[in-house]
Structure formats: structure tokens, C-alpha cells
Design an enzyme around this catalytic site. Sequence first.
Site, PDB file in Angstrom:
ATOM      1  CB  SER A  55      31.367  33.718  50.484  1.00  0.00           C
ATOM      2  OG  SER A  55      32.614  33.567  51.115  1.00  0.00           O
ATOM      3  N   GLY A  56      32.346  30.541  49.921  1.00  0.00           N
ATOM      4  CA  GLY A  56      32.717  29.368  50.697  1.00  0.00           C
ATOM      5  C   GLY A  56      31.866  28.137  50.505  1.00  0.00           C
ATOM      6  CB  SER A  86      32.329  35.629  45.762  1.00  0.00           C
ATOM      7  OG  SER A  86      33.733  35.734  45.728  1.00  0.00           O
ATOM      8  CB  SER A  87      35.414  36.970  50.218  1.00  0.00           C
ATOM      9  OG  SER A  87      36.249  36.087  49.512  1.00  0.00           O
ATOM     10  CG  ASP A  88      37.685  37.185  45.609  1.00  0.00           C
ATOM     11  OD1 ASP A  88      38.612  37.843  46.121  1.00  0.00           O
ATOM     12  OD2 ASP A  88      37.645  35.938  45.614  1.00  0.00           O
ATOM     13  CG  HIS A  98      39.866  35.528  41.989  1.00  0.00           C
ATOM     14  ND1 HIS A  98      41.180  35.744  41.598  1.00  0.00           N
ATOM     15  CD2 HIS A  98      39.903  35.293  43.331  1.00  0.00           C
ATOM     16  CE1 HIS A  98      41.970  35.652  42.659  1.00  0.00           C
ATOM     17  NE2 HIS A  98      41.220  35.376  43.713  1.00  0.00           N
ATOM     18  CG  HIS A 131      43.737  31.500  44.680  1.00  0.00           C
ATOM     19  ND1 HIS A 131      44.631  32.265  45.396  1.00  0.00           N
ATOM     20  CD2 HIS A 131      42.529  32.100  44.829  1.00  0.00           C
ATOM     21  CE1 HIS A 131      43.989  33.275  45.967  1.00  0.00           C
ATOM     22  NE2 HIS A 131      42.710  33.194  45.638  1.00  0.00           N
ATOM     23  CG  ASP A 166      45.621  31.251  18.586  1.00  0.00           C
ATOM     24  OD1 ASP A 166      45.902  31.972  17.613  1.00  0.00           O
ATOM     25  OD2 ASP A 166      45.839  30.025  18.623  1.00  0.00           O
ATOM     26  CG  HIS A 208      45.276  37.820  45.119  1.00  0.00           C
ATOM     27  ND1 HIS A 208      44.324  38.772  45.395  1.00  0.00           N
ATOM     28  CD2 HIS A 208      44.649  36.629  45.245  1.00  0.00           C
ATOM     29  CE1 HIS A 208      43.176  38.178  45.696  1.00  0.00           C
ATOM     30  NE2 HIS A 208      43.339  36.883  45.595  1.00  0.00           N
ATOM     31  CE1 TYR A 251      41.237  28.381  14.685  1.00  0.00           C
ATOM     32  CE2 TYR A 251      39.210  28.963  15.828  1.00  0.00           C
ATOM     33  CZ  TYR A 251      40.258  28.092  15.631  1.00  0.00           C
ATOM     34  OH  TYR A 251      40.342  26.944  16.364  1.00  0.00           O
TER      35      TYR A 251
END
Length: 231
Positions: free
Chosen positions: A44-45, A73-75, A94, A96, A119, A170, A228
Amino acid sequence: MLEKLKQEVYEANMLLPKYNLVTFTWGNVSGIDREKHLVVIKPSGVAYEELMPEQMVVLDLDGNVVEGDLNPSSDTATHLVLYKQFPEIQGVVHTHSPWAVTFAQAGLDVPAAGTTHADTFYGSVPVTRKMKESEVVQDYEKQTGDVIVETFEERQINPSEVPAVLVNDHGPFTWGKSAEDAVHNAVVLEEVSKMTYHTLQLNPHQIDMDSYLLDKHYLRKHGKNAYYGQK
């Protein structure tokens, strides 16, 4: 412990600033060892320019730190819910990133408007419902994961076919067959969100692509009859 996976998760995290998906420390990547039931995630951070492979944190699926001196991580709790409920995924991201967050803040799906989207995503990328106050006040990160899972179950979306979601107000979470693949899906989501935003400026009406074109573009890259790329 899990040195190879820690290196992979570190390298995947370093792709976030490379592809302009994060500002400051607004993002994280994790990966899982399914045989050992252990998850590796960014601490985290910690600034990306200071990040090192040995700083990656190893946890079990209950969130207990198995190895590492830094806070995860806080998530983390959201990642853990996704690993438990979507057993086929191997990596979670995750961010932003601004274009995807734009749709999340508007409370809108990213519709499947064209072949660039198709795709990678077999249909619209869904936005969750707004979270209730009780879900935010207590166990927020876990409840975020629960709301993501609820969205896929209620809308009968296969998380392997649409490896992304927008959490209302979010931002985006993506996942994939590895930590790097989850980052790839995050990059695609950001690009198609930008394209779709501009498409809606030109034509705010029905922009969903025809289902037969969606089928063609998704299935030529995914599934048993995909053709493909190189064998």
C-alpha cells in the site's frame, strides 16, 4: 517464497505507469498461485519509482500476511473476493484511469459499440449498483468485491468473457489469465472507454454494435474456434 510470482506481479505493477493508467499510487496489481492458495499484491502507498520485487506482499485467501514487511494494498480484500468467487482468474488490477472512471462516476456501462471493444469484451462492461451506506461503513473493500460478484451473477455475465467491471462512483477492476493479462485488459478498457465517450458525443443514441459482429470479433480471438494470431 513465490519469487517467480512476485517478479511477475512486480513487472505487471510497473506496466501501470508505463501505460498511463495510474497517477501517484492510485492502482495495484495482484496475482495468485492457485495450487498454494496464496496471493501476491503490491504494498500500500509505495511509489512506483521506489517499488521493488522483494516488497511484494504474500497473503493467504483469508487476508493473513504470509510474507512481507509492508502493509498490502488497501484494496486487498476486493482482490481476495474476486479470486474466491471467480476461480478461473489468475490476476487482478485496480486503477483510477480517467476514461473508465468517467463511466463509473456517471453510473454507466461501457457499451459494446465497436470491434475494438469486442476483441476483448463479449458485451458491455457493466457498472455496479451504488453501494449502500452500511456497505461503505463496514468492511468496505470486501463489500466492494461482493457488489462486483453480485453484478455478474444478477446480470448473468461470464467473468471470463467480460474480464472487467466498473464500481459505481469508484473505478475499474479488471482480471485475466495472469497479472500481465489483467493489465492488458485494463489498458483495453481505458482505450475503449475513451473511444466510447467520444462516440456518445457524436451520437448519444443507440450505439451498440450488431450481435453478429460482436460474435465474430470476440470468437475469432477466443474459444475453441479462434483463428486470430499465430498457432
